[in-house]
Design a protein around this motif. Structure first.
Motif, PDB file in Angstrom:
ATOM      1  N   SER A 137     -12.593   1.768  -2.894  1.00 41.08           N
ATOM      2  CA  SER A 137     -12.646   0.388  -2.416  1.00 41.08           C
ATOM      3  C   SER A 137     -11.303  -0.001  -1.818  1.00 41.08           C
ATOM      4  O   SER A 137     -10.259   0.436  -2.294  1.00 41.08           O
ATOM      5  N   ASP A 138     -11.313  -0.735  -0.780  1.00 42.08           N
ATOM      6  CA  ASP A 138     -10.173  -1.258  -0.023  1.00 42.08           C
ATOM      7  C   ASP A 138      -9.374  -0.204   0.735  1.00 42.08           C
ATOM      8  O   ASP A 138      -8.345  -0.506   1.331  1.00 42.08           O
ATOM      9  N   ASP A 140      -4.446  -1.123  -6.745  1.00 39.82           N
ATOM     10  CA  ASP A 140      -5.618  -1.032  -7.622  1.00 39.82           C
ATOM     11  C   ASP A 140      -5.973   0.428  -7.928  1.00 39.82           C
ATOM     12  O   ASP A 140      -6.654   0.711  -8.902  1.00 39.82           O
ATOM     13  N   ALA A 193       0.840  -1.197   0.000  1.00 36.52           N
ATOM     14  CA  ALA A 193       0.000   0.000   0.000  1.00 36.52           C
ATOM     15  C   ALA A 193       0.874   1.245   0.000  1.00 36.52           C
ATOM     16  O   ALA A 193       2.012   1.232   0.462  1.00 36.52           O
ATOM     17  N   GLY A 248      -4.184   0.319  -1.852  1.00 32.58           N
ATOM     18  CA  GLY A 248      -3.450  -0.673  -2.613  1.00 32.58           C
ATOM     19  C   GLY A 248      -3.237  -0.235  -4.045  1.00 32.58           C
ATOM     20  O   GLY A 248      -3.780   0.781  -4.500  1.00 32.58           O
TER      21      GLY A 248
END
Length: 105
Positions: A63-64, A86, A46, A84
């Motif tokens: 998200s996340d 993504d 991250a 992260g």
């Protein structure tokens, strides 16, 4: 998709020429600092951003996204958002927001 380490390294290269920005460590994690104060860091998979206001709200809604808990003991740091890889497309804008926030303090 790049890893968080690769994404962080790219941010380091992009921002290393900014006035007052230096590489360093925070809690033993790689980070970037402005005038001696950390504004982004890399931990596990991250990248972590110190944010406030609208940019913080935008980041935590991804998200996340989680508030960063560097100790792992259930004590997250409310301004620090961990994302992260993504969300690598958001990293440069969030980094600039973090630099602006911390640099103004």
């Amino acid at each position: 998709m790049p890893t968080a380490i690769e994404a962080f390294d790219k941010l380091v290269r992009a921002l290393s020429k900014e006035d007052g920005v230096t590489s360093g460590q925070m809690f033993g994690k790689a980070c970037l600092k402005v005038n001696g104060k950390a504004f982004i860091a890399q931990h596990h998979d991250a990248v972590i951003f110190k944010l406030n206001g609208e940019s913080h709200g935008k980041a935590v809604r991804l998200s996340d996204a989680v508030l960063w808990d560097p100790s792992g003991k259930g004590r997250p740091m409310k301004e620090w958002v961990a994302l992260g890889p993504d969300h690598v497309k958001e990293f440069l804008a969030l980094t600039k927001a973090a630099l602006k926030y911390v640099g103004a303090a």
